[in-house]
Write a protein that holds these residues in place. Structure first.
Motif, PDB file in Angstrom:
ATOM      1  N   GLU A   1      -8.338   5.510 -18.252  1.00 27.61           N
ATOM      2  CA  GLU A   1      -9.080   5.296 -19.495  1.00 27.61           C
ATOM      3  C   GLU A   1      -8.339   5.832 -20.718  1.00 27.61           C
ATOM      4  O   GLU A   1      -8.515   5.328 -21.813  1.00 27.61           O
ATOM      5  CB  GLU A   1     -10.469   5.921 -19.398  1.00 27.61           C
ATOM      6  N   ASP A   2      -7.491   6.849 -20.527  1.00 25.35           N
ATOM      7  CA  ASP A   2      -6.713   7.375 -21.654  1.00 25.35           C
ATOM      8  C   ASP A   2      -5.311   6.755 -21.730  1.00 25.35           C
ATOM      9  O   ASP A   2      -4.387   7.336 -22.284  1.00 25.35           O
ATOM     10  CB  ASP A   2      -6.659   8.903 -21.647  1.00 25.35           C
ATOM     11  N   GLU A   3      -5.156   5.550 -21.133  1.00 22.10           N
ATOM     12  CA  GLU A   3      -3.956   4.711 -21.223  1.00 22.10           C
ATOM     13  C   GLU A   3      -2.711   5.309 -20.593  1.00 22.10           C
ATOM     14  O   GLU A   3      -1.592   5.085 -21.046  1.00 22.10           O
ATOM     15  CB  GLU A   3      -3.711   4.286 -22.673  1.00 22.10           C
ATOM     16  N   VAL A   4      -2.885   6.058 -19.513  1.00 21.86           N
ATOM     17  CA  VAL A   4      -1.765   6.551 -18.726  1.00 21.86           C
ATOM     18  C   VAL A   4      -1.519   5.540 -17.602  1.00 21.86           C
ATOM     19  O   VAL A   4      -2.455   5.146 -16.894  1.00 21.86           O
ATOM     20  CB  VAL A   4      -2.071   7.947 -18.137  1.00 21.86           C
ATOM     21  N   ASP A   5      -0.260   5.084 -17.446  1.00 20.11           N
ATOM     22  CA  ASP A   5       0.072   4.127 -16.387  1.00 20.11           C
ATOM     23  C   ASP A   5      -0.161   4.767 -15.024  1.00 20.11           C
ATOM     24  O   ASP A   5       0.358   5.854 -14.754  1.00 20.11           O
ATOM     25  CB  ASP A   5       1.533   3.691 -16.489  1.00 20.11           C
ATOM     26  N   VAL A   6      -0.933   4.092 -14.161  1.00 19.87           N
ATOM     27  CA  VAL A   6      -1.187   4.614 -12.822  1.00 19.87           C
ATOM     28  C   VAL A   6      -0.696   3.670 -11.729  1.00 19.87           C
ATOM     29  O   VAL A   6      -0.515   4.090 -10.595  1.00 19.87           O
ATOM     30  CB  VAL A   6      -2.684   4.959 -12.598  1.00 19.87           C
ATOM     31  N   GLY A   7      -0.472   2.395 -12.071  1.00 20.98           N
ATOM     32  CA  GLY A   7      -0.025   1.472 -11.050  1.00 20.98           C
ATOM     33  C   GLY A   7       0.402   0.137 -11.623  1.00 20.98           C
ATOM     34  O   GLY A   7       0.228  -0.150 -12.813  1.00 20.98           O
ATOM     35  N   LEU A   8       0.970  -0.669 -10.751  1.00 26.83           N
ATOM     36  CA  LEU A   8       1.451  -1.993 -11.106  1.00 26.83           C
ATOM     37  C   LEU A   8       1.195  -2.920  -9.932  1.00 26.83           C
ATOM     38  O   LEU A   8       1.462  -2.554  -8.781  1.00 26.83           O
ATOM     39  CB  LEU A   8       2.959  -1.936 -11.408  1.00 26.83           C
ATOM     40  N   GLU A   9       0.664  -4.097 -10.219  1.00 32.84           N
ATOM     41  CA  GLU A   9       0.405  -5.094  -9.184  1.00 32.84           C
ATOM     42  C   GLU A   9       1.232  -6.333  -9.494  1.00 32.84           C
ATOM     43  O   GLU A   9       1.215  -6.828 -10.619  1.00 32.84           O
ATOM     44  CB  GLU A   9      -1.081  -5.443  -9.182  1.00 32.84           C
ATOM     45  N   ILE A  10       1.962  -6.813  -8.491  1.00 32.30           N
ATOM     46  CA  ILE A  10       2.784  -8.009  -8.631  1.00 32.30           C
ATOM     47  C   ILE A  10       2.276  -9.012  -7.608  1.00 32.30           C
ATOM     48  O   ILE A  10       2.347  -8.767  -6.403  1.00 32.30           O
ATOM     49  CB  ILE A  10       4.269  -7.694  -8.378  1.00 32.30           C
ATOM     50  N   ASP A  11       1.735 -10.124  -8.098  1.00 32.94           N
ATOM     51  CA  ASP A  11       1.125 -11.125  -7.218  1.00 32.94           C
ATOM     52  C   ASP A  11       1.978 -12.374  -7.136  1.00 32.94           C
ATOM     53  O   ASP A  11       2.428 -12.895  -8.161  1.00 32.94           O
ATOM     54  CB  ASP A  11      -0.257 -11.530  -7.731  1.00 32.94           C
ATOM     55  N   GLY A  12       2.159 -12.846  -5.910  1.00 32.34           N
ATOM     56  CA  GLY A  12       2.809 -14.118  -5.661  1.00 32.34           C
ATOM     57  C   GLY A  12       1.833 -15.045  -4.973  1.00 32.34           C
ATOM     58  O   GLY A  12       0.658 -14.693  -4.790  1.00 32.34           O
ATOM     59  N   ALA A  13       2.292 -16.210  -4.559  1.00 34.79           N
ATOM     60  CA  ALA A  13       1.412 -17.184  -3.927  1.00 34.79           C
ATOM     61  C   ALA A  13       0.811 -16.657  -2.629  1.00 34.79           C
ATOM     62  O   ALA A  13      -0.375 -16.848  -2.364  1.00 34.79           O
ATOM     63  CB  ALA A  13       2.170 -18.487  -3.670  1.00 34.79           C
ATOM     64  N   GLN A  14       1.617 -15.956  -1.811  1.00 36.78           N
ATOM     65  CA  GLN A  14       1.107 -15.455  -0.534  1.00 36.78           C
ATOM     66  C   GLN A  14       1.498 -14.002  -0.283  1.00 36.78           C
ATOM     67  O   GLN A  14       1.391 -13.526   0.836  1.00 36.78           O
ATOM     68  CB  GLN A  14       1.595 -16.338   0.612  1.00 36.78           C
ATOM     69  N   SER A  15       1.955 -13.318  -1.323  1.00 30.22           N
ATOM     70  CA  SER A  15       2.354 -11.927  -1.188  1.00 30.22           C
ATOM     71  C   SER A  15       1.880 -11.132  -2.396  1.00 30.22           C
ATOM     72  O   SER A  15       1.706 -11.686  -3.475  1.00 30.22           O
ATOM     73  CB  SER A  15       3.876 -11.796  -1.092  1.00 30.22           C
ATOM     74  N   CYS A  16       1.717  -9.854  -2.183  1.00 33.79           N
ATOM     75  CA  CYS A  16       1.310  -8.957  -3.264  1.00 33.79           C
ATOM     76  C   CYS A  16       1.962  -7.604  -3.024  1.00 33.79           C
ATOM     77  O   CYS A  16       2.022  -7.124  -1.893  1.00 33.79           O
ATOM     78  CB  CYS A  16      -0.217  -8.817  -3.266  1.00 33.79           C
ATOM     79  N   ILE A  17       2.476  -6.999  -4.087  1.00 31.48           N
ATOM     80  CA  ILE A  17       3.003  -5.637  -4.036  1.00 31.48           C
ATOM     81  C   ILE A  17       2.167  -4.798  -4.993  1.00 31.48           C
ATOM     82  O   ILE A  17       1.958  -5.194  -6.144  1.00 31.48           O
ATOM     83  CB  ILE A  17       4.483  -5.572  -4.460  1.00 31.48           C
ATOM     84  N   ILE A  18       1.691  -3.670  -4.501  1.00 35.11           N
ATOM     85  CA  ILE A  18       0.947  -2.740  -5.345  1.00 35.11           C
ATOM     86  C   ILE A  18       1.694  -1.416  -5.353  1.00 35.11           C
ATOM     87  O   ILE A  18       1.922  -0.823  -4.308  1.00 35.11           O
ATOM     88  CB  ILE A  18      -0.495  -2.552  -4.840  1.00 35.11           C
ATOM     89  N   LEU A  19       2.085  -0.991  -6.540  1.00 32.49           N
ATOM     90  CA  LEU A  19       2.795   0.267  -6.743  1.00 32.49           C
ATOM     91  C   LEU A  19       1.809   1.252  -7.370  1.00 32.49           C
ATOM     92  O   LEU A  19       1.098   0.901  -8.311  1.00 32.49           O
ATOM     93  CB  LEU A  19       3.964   0.009  -7.683  1.00 32.49           C
ATOM     94  N   ARG A  20       1.744   2.470  -6.831  1.00 29.33           N
ATOM     95  CA  ARG A  20       0.884   3.517  -7.392  1.00 29.33           C
ATOM     96  C   ARG A  20       1.733   4.760  -7.639  1.00 29.33           C
ATOM     97  O   ARG A  20       2.477   5.193  -6.757  1.00 29.33           O
ATOM     98  CB  ARG A  20      -0.227   3.896  -6.422  1.00 29.33           C
ATOM     99  N   PHE A  21       1.610   5.321  -8.831  1.00 29.41           N
ATOM    100  CA  PHE A  21       2.322   6.553  -9.136  1.00 29.41           C
ATOM    101  C   PHE A  21       1.627   7.718  -8.455  1.00 29.41           C
ATOM    102  O   PHE A  21       0.405   7.819  -8.462  1.00 29.41           O
ATOM    103  CB  PHE A  21       2.390   6.793 -10.650  1.00 29.41           C
ATOM    104  N   ARG A  22       2.411   8.631  -7.893  1.00 29.83           N
ATOM    105  CA  ARG A  22       1.862   9.810  -7.212  1.00 29.83           C
ATOM    106  C   ARG A  22       1.309  10.823  -8.204  1.00 29.83           C
ATOM    107  O   ARG A  22       0.306  11.455  -7.950  1.00 29.83           O
ATOM    108  CB  ARG A  22       2.927  10.481  -6.338  1.00 29.83           C
TER     109      ARG A  22
END
Length: 122
Positions: free
Chosen positions: A88-109
């Motif tokens: 909510e305070d605009e700190v990056d916590v993750g990134l999602e990359i979606d493809g047709a049949q694949s998805c990568i989800i990155l989460r910062f520790r």
């Protein structure tokens, strides 16, 4: 949690900025692949982020894998969308990359505001 989709025409500029802010940060990466028989394969890796690149019709994520000790890459061919997740305070916590049949989800520790990383705590 806020989710912001990155417009396709902004991907390269976004990744340049994202890499500059987050290279070396500890991440967890989940990859989901859906197959024609509707089964889903999941892979997980932990390590230090080395970067995200968009090239040749794919998006590749590079991580120094803590288990193997090697630089590992995950790629999504023909990516459909990129979503940045922020607190909510605009700190990056993750990134999602979606493809047709694949998805990568990155989460910062340990997500933190960019100004703290730059040494300019507000």
């Amino acid at each position: 949690m806020k989710r912001r989709e990155i417009a396709r025409e902004e991907w390269q500029e976004f990744f340049d900025s994202f890499n500059g802010q987050h290279e070396g940060w500890l991440v967890g990466v989940e990859r989901f692949d859906e197959f024609l028989d509707e089964s889903v394969e999941t892979r997980h890796r932990d390590g230090a982020l080395r970067g995200v690149q968009s090239e040749d019709g794919a998006i590749a994520l590079a991580v120094d894998d803590r288990t193997s000790g090697h630089l590992e890459t995950e790629a999504i061919q023909s990516p459909q969308r990129i979503v940045l997740e922020q607190s909510e305070d605009e700190v990056d916590v993750g990134l999602e990359i979606d493809g047709a049949q694949s998805c990568i989800i990155l989460r910062f520790r340990n997500p933190m505001p960019a100004v703290m990383v730059d040494g300019v705590a507000g």
